[in-house]
Scaffold this active site. Structure first.
Site, short mmCIF file in Angstrom:
data_model
loop_
_atom_site.label_atom_id
_atom_site.label_comp_id
_atom_site.label_asym_id
_atom_site.label_seq_id
_atom_site.Cartn_x
_atom_site.Cartn_y
_atom_site.Cartn_z
N GLY A 25 0.80 -1.22 0.00
CA GLY A 25 0.00 0.00 0.00
C GLY A 25 0.84 1.27 0.00
O GLY A 25 2.06 1.24 0.21
N HIS A 26 0.16 2.38 -0.19
CA HIS A 26 0.88 3.66 -0.28
C HIS A 26 1.59 4.01 1.02
O HIS A 26 1.09 3.75 2.10
CB HIS A 26 -0.03 4.81 -0.71
CG HIS A 26 -1.31 4.99 0.04
ND1 HIS A 26 -2.21 5.96 -0.26
CD2 HIS A 26 -1.84 4.30 1.09
CE1 HIS A 26 -3.24 5.87 0.56
NE2 HIS A 26 -3.03 4.89 1.38
#
Lengths: 316, 316, 316
Positions: free
Chosen positions: B229-230
């Site tokens: 994920g970011h």
């Protein structure tokens, strides 16, 4: 590759005569002309059946190597095998080979890329942005949808359908790690073999073998977003449902059904006609055919259902 | 972007002098010239360490903003940040930049697409149907297999291998939702940084940061079908096994091993040399190094094994 | 297709008059001119609401077919439907159609492939290595990132974002299996419909319907590596977090949230505003709106938390 050069790369003493080593292989599968290694004492028994011409061993295992096989003694055979694997890796693409040979009635998008040395049969459809790597072989009537990647040396049968954005033959996940935690890549010099009448969904990853082949037998059905590790063998008509995964070197018998989001650990053997419910986690081989399992840890489906109801009663 | 224009977009009163805002950032990371926001009272303490020039706040939190920082008072700072994020988004492709600069010995397929502003080092191999977006930077000796997408502004080191059909730098999963349940996109204006000697499998998704960078440190190994994920940071030589996933803003120490189909929730910190067995579900930070965990809910591996045997006994 | 030819393919007796069959459909959805089938006695009740012109039935179910509908009596209607599905499959690409029509302001990479019969609206951005299949329709302002595949007949709305390496409209996972375990493909002749303001992440698989449409309603948000099976309907503003999956023919109400690595079985209906925590496994329909669930087997989130603490106490 000459054995003297190999000995030099891994720092092993070698005073014998010249010997050409064609490739590396697992101990039990190695043939004459191949180099193998022993990284774990439990595989010592495989030496007896190995036809390897040379084996990377350490001080403790060298005594098991028979006289007709060269023992290259090193301090960490697994790491040395990893280092050597790079020397046996083929070119990523080999443009010295002839241009692809394509059968009658096969349609290939001008936006597909077909590497040298490829052979494609009749009446196939290869859509845009497909990549077919060096020396791949594809049968008749096979359809490959856009943006799918077939790595070099893959062999694909007739009457197959491979959906889009799938990766066939990418490197298996292999590396040797030293005491400091640094990794050395084990080049994956095997391939993928897909037999006839196989359908593979989108966003699937089927890794090439480290040695030998990852194999999907006739009639296999693979849904989307599925992982098939290096050196797996999927038996005829096996069915893998979406988001399931199989770690390396596991063999499924025919008509095994793996439910959605299930997983099977590596180096296992699953009997024919075994079914696994969704989310099963399989960590042991299954010897009896025709049973249905569930859960993680795994158990037969009926006791699993019963166990869930017992667990729910803990709330009362 | 001028602060008066920003105030106008979000409907905040602003009577101060002109001020140029270059970008947005999280409160604790924001530097002079940046705009931040506070959407949750628990982050009020971050105001003390923030160097933001302006902060979107609501009536309740405006009092915490120091005198040397502009407080833009709005009724829903998180939603207003989402709305503003669009104003700071760069062009998807920017053909005003110079054509790519490519080092000696690098081979790029004519069927790859290299956007403007890209710099690629020496002896790289970029295969067909690869996309390398605007302003990406790639080191030496890196191999990118077919059909892989590298979004704009990604930075990739030397000696990396990125397998096919992988997406590096797609948008993180971010949006603000109003009371009716409608979503507004939070543009992900950060990037992905991949250091040297990283190998990434096929069908992997590594999202760009909302602000700043998602970072894979030196020597990381990523298998297939993995979600990062970011704003995650993966420590040196960490290993992610197939079908595992990490939600946003989690930091792994070095040599963390995440088993197959495992997952780590967002905003956690995992100590170096932690191992997670397959199917682990991690919802809390791990502070002690070198331990092995399993299960969901997570516990140490040995008690987890013991617990499974206790659970199985419920059947009797 | 003429009903006499259909009867001949499946080996059914038919002495009636000529009748043109346009396509196949599920019993309850079938309209005049369509052929359906009944493979399970529990669907006999759907005959009453069906407008099918002909139905594949076996000896046991033929008596339920009304006089105004042709009963084609065969020994395995499901297998015969599979065999017939191939006859109704459209061409993979149809170059007899007109070239694509593209609206003003839309930018299409020369390295994208746009098939015949496509219509694309205004101000879209279609990046390199995108494939848009025959007869697709795309609205305005939609962005499609590199290496994404949109199969033929897909309909995509305005203001959508589809990230890279995603497969929209690949075949659903359907086949009929005979007594020996051999599979016959069920051609998936439906499509995918994506309404306005939908964002889809990278490496996502959204399968086309077997009949009719798989549908993503307005405002849906889909993260990375997600499976949406054939014939699903995702209600407005629903949110699917990374690595989650939905099996075929399941309908979500609006604003359903499916946590990471969760899964929903097929043929279920989920009430609006239902939330599922990460790793939920949903095997029953949810009728009451607004609740939060967890676990596998699924239960409400609060008792699930309580149950986990009870389970942990087994160790003491």
């Amino acid at each position: 590759m000459n054995i003297k050069d190999i000995a030099s790369i891994v720092g092993a003493a070698y005073g014998g005569e010249d010997l050409e080593i064609t490739s590396m292989n697992a101990l039990k599968d190695a043939k004459e002309g191949q180099l193998s290694f022993i990284s774990n004492a439990k595989y010592v028994k495989d030496i007896a059946i190995s036809q390897a011409s040379a084996i990377l061993v350490d001080e403790k295992t060298k005594e098991y190597v028979p006289d007709n096989c060269v023992a290259l003694v090193v301090d960490n055979p697994y790491m040395k095998m990893a280092i050597l694997s790079k020397s046996f890796a083929p070119l990523i693409e080999d443009s010295r080979l002839d241009k692809a040979i394509v059968g009658e009635g096969t349609r290939i998008s001008p936006k597909a890329e077909i590497a040298h040395g490829v052979r494609i049969g009749k009446n196939c459809t290869i859509l845009a942005h497909v990549y077919i790597g060096t020396s791949c072989v594809i049968g008749d009537n096979t359809v490959i949808y856009p943006n799918t990647t077939i790595y070099r040396d893959s062999i694909i049968g007739s009457d197959c359908v491979i959906h889009s954005n799938t990766a066939i033959g990418a490197d298996g996940f292999g590396f040797a790690t030293n005491a400091s935690g640094e990794h050395t890549k084990i080049y994956q010099n095997g391939n993928v073999v897909i037999e006839d009448d196989v359908e593979i969904g989108s966003n699937v990853s089927i890794d090439r073998a480290v040695f030998g082949s990852t194999r999907l037998q006739k009639g296999v059905r693979i849904d989307n977003l599925i992982q098939v590790g290096h050196n797996c063998v999927l038996g005829e008509y096996s069915v893998l449902v979406a988001q399931s995964g199989i770690a390396g070197s596991t063999t499924l018998g025919r008509n095994v059904v793996l439910g959605g989001q299930s997983a099977i650990a590596g180096h296992l053997t699953i009997a024919p006609f075994t079914s696994f419910a969704a989310r099963s986690g399989v960590t042991k081989s299954i010897k009896e055919s025709g049973l249905t399992f569930a859960g993680f840890p795994l158990m037969e489906h009926k006791p699993w259902l019963k166990l869930q109801s017992k667990i729910a009663k803990l709330l009362k």
